[in-house]
Design a protein around this motif. Structure first.
Motif, PDB file in Angstrom:
ATOM      1  N   ALA A 151     -51.757  -8.828 -60.348  1.00 16.70           N
ATOM      2  CA  ALA A 151     -50.663  -8.193 -59.610  1.00 16.70           C
ATOM      3  C   ALA A 151     -50.243  -9.048 -58.422  1.00 16.70           C
ATOM      4  CB  ALA A 151     -51.077  -6.806 -59.147  1.00 16.70           C
ATOM      5  N   GLN A 155     -46.563 -10.859 -57.871  1.00 18.31           N
ATOM      6  CA  GLN A 155     -45.804 -10.571 -56.660  1.00 18.31           C
ATOM      7  C   GLN A 155     -45.430 -11.860 -55.938  1.00 18.31           C
ATOM      8  OE1 GLN A 155     -45.164  -7.296 -56.044  1.00 18.31           O
ATOM      9  NE2 GLN A 155     -43.815  -7.753 -54.317  1.00 18.31           N
ATOM     10  N   GLY A 169     -46.672  -4.561 -60.852  1.00 17.25           N
ATOM     11  CA  GLY A 169     -47.909  -3.835 -61.087  1.00 17.25           C
ATOM     12  C   GLY A 169     -48.602  -4.287 -62.358  1.00 17.25           C
ATOM     13  N   VAL A 170     -49.920  -4.022 -62.428  1.00 19.15           N
ATOM     14  CA  VAL A 170     -50.717  -4.380 -63.602  1.00 19.15           C
ATOM     15  C   VAL A 170     -51.632  -3.204 -63.930  1.00 19.15           C
ATOM     16  CG1 VAL A 170     -52.434  -5.937 -64.579  1.00 19.15           C
ATOM     17  CG2 VAL A 170     -50.666  -6.828 -63.046  1.00 19.15           C
ATOM     18  N   ILE A 184     -47.894  -4.730 -67.927  1.00 18.58           N
ATOM     19  CA  ILE A 184     -47.240  -5.204 -66.707  1.00 18.58           C
ATOM     20  C   ILE A 184     -46.086  -4.262 -66.372  1.00 18.58           C
ATOM     21  CG2 ILE A 184     -46.041  -7.127 -65.589  1.00 18.58           C
ATOM     22  CD1 ILE A 184     -48.972  -7.682 -66.358  1.00 18.58           C
ATOM     23  N   THR A 186     -42.881  -3.181 -63.352  1.00 20.19           N
ATOM     24  CA  THR A 186     -42.037  -3.637 -62.252  1.00 20.19           C
ATOM     25  C   THR A 186     -41.195  -2.472 -61.761  1.00 20.19           C
ATOM     26  OG1 THR A 186     -40.205  -5.105 -61.620  1.00 20.19           O
ATOM     27  CG2 THR A 186     -40.324  -4.438 -63.927  1.00 20.19           C
ATOM     28  N   GLU A 213     -46.124   1.369 -60.875  1.00 21.80           N
ATOM     29  CA  GLU A 213     -47.359   2.044 -61.267  1.00 21.80           C
ATOM     30  C   GLU A 213     -47.083   3.203 -62.233  1.00 21.80           C
ATOM     31  OE1 GLU A 213     -47.746   1.021 -56.796  1.00 21.80           O
ATOM     32  OE2 GLU A 213     -46.189   1.446 -58.269  1.00 21.80           O
ATOM     33  N   ALA A 232     -51.190  -3.077 -57.796  1.00 23.31           N
ATOM     34  CA  ALA A 232     -49.800  -3.387 -57.465  1.00 23.31           C
ATOM     35  C   ALA A 232     -49.761  -4.527 -56.468  1.00 23.31           C
ATOM     36  CB  ALA A 232     -49.092  -2.162 -56.895  1.00 23.31           C
ATOM     37  N   GLY A 233     -48.654  -5.266 -56.466  1.00 22.52           N
ATOM     38  CA  GLY A 233     -48.495  -6.397 -55.555  1.00 22.52           C
ATOM     39  C   GLY A 233     -48.207  -5.974 -54.133  1.00 22.52           C
ATOM     40  N   SER A 253     -56.006  -2.026 -56.108  1.00 23.49           N
ATOM     41  CA  SER A 253     -55.400  -2.733 -54.981  1.00 23.49           C
ATOM     42  C   SER A 253     -55.237  -1.745 -53.837  1.00 23.49           C
ATOM     43  CB  SER A 253     -54.054  -3.346 -55.391  1.00 23.49           C
ATOM     44  OG  SER A 253     -53.155  -2.343 -55.816  1.00 23.49           O
TER      45      SER A 253
END
Length: 262
Positions: A151, A155, A169-170, A184, A186, A213, A232-233, A253
């Motif tokens: 993530a 980002q 996000g992952v 993945i 977005t 997410e 998430a980034g 995260s």
């Protein structure tokens, strides 16, 4: 058609022009049998070259028309060709519309076929260990670490001006066959990935219209994938954190403080 001197229109005009240029035309005597000719090139009967050509061609055209009628019988007169603003005839318009409809049907059939296929080739245990993509192997062995690192990587690849507005996000989970799955997400609509972002081998995109997410969780739920970790980034907002917890997954995260939203 020839004139009184046996000349056709072209020969007559050439002869008269020579007379005009030499001055002989002005000396030509006008009589009842041979009236004076003007400079607009009329013959002894007062006819121009265009009129002579018309009289000459008229019997030819009439003969051709009779021949065509005898060959084809009674036929309707040919209608003029009507075109639209782009110069297309009715037949061309119908052909293009049919072609577009055919292409749309093919595209729809391909999309439906793709939707029926498995998202990834690693579902279950069909693949040998050596055939697993690196992302799937890492997600299986270290799901939390992989999700967080991937993530952050995605980002960082976003254009600098968009990193504070777009969230990548992952999600890591397990399908019904026991295989690891990587999804993945977005925050951009329909899973749009800006350049230079791209999926790694084994990864799949969540085509949602909300937060990264929640799009990941919706994608997993629709495909019977049990989520284990979501990252998430950017810090995960409280509503998304609640969705992650409700799905039985763990955030991989940092979470966003609720006070930051106020």
């Amino acid at each position: 058609m020839l004139d009184d001197n046996g000349l056709n229109p072209a020969e007559y005009i050439a002869a008269w022009n020579r007379k005009v240029e030499s001055g002989e035309a002005d000396k030509e005597e006008a009589t009842a049998e041979q009236p004076r000719r003007d400079v607009d090139l009329r013959d002894s009967n007062g006819m121009t070259a265009a009129e002579l050509r018309f009289l000459r061609n008229k019997p030819i055209d009439e003969a051709e028309a009779k021949t065509a009628e005898a060959d084809t019988g009674d036929v309707e007169p040919r209608r003029s060709v009507v075109t639209d603003a782009q110069g297309r005839t009715g037949a061309e318009i119908r052909f293009q519309a049919a072609k577009r409809a055919e292409e749309a049907a093919k595209a729809k059939a391909l999309a439906e076929a793709a939707a029926d296929e498995p998202e990834t080739a690693n579902e279950g245990h069909d693949q040998e260990e050596g055939d697993l993509p690196d992302a799937i192997r890492a997600a299986r062995d270290q799901p939390r670490e992989f999700a967080e690192q991937r993530a952050a990587e995605l980002q960082a690849l976003l254009p600098e001006a968009r990193r504070g507005r777009i969230t990548m996000g992952v999600g890591v989970g397990t399908d019904t066959g026991g295989g690891a799955r990587v999804v993945i997400g977005t925050s951009e609509d329909n899973g749009y990935l800006r350049k230079p972002l791209q999926l790694a081998a084994g990864e799949e995109i969540a085509e949602g219209r909300g937060h990264a997410e929640t799009s990941i969780l919706d994608h997993m739920d629709a495909r019977d994938i049990r989520p284990s970790h979501i990252a998430a980034g950017r810090p995960i907002c409280p509503p998304c954190a609640d969705r992650v917890a409700a799905a039985g997954a763990e955030p991989a995260s940092p979470l966003k403080n609720a006070k930051e939203d106020q």
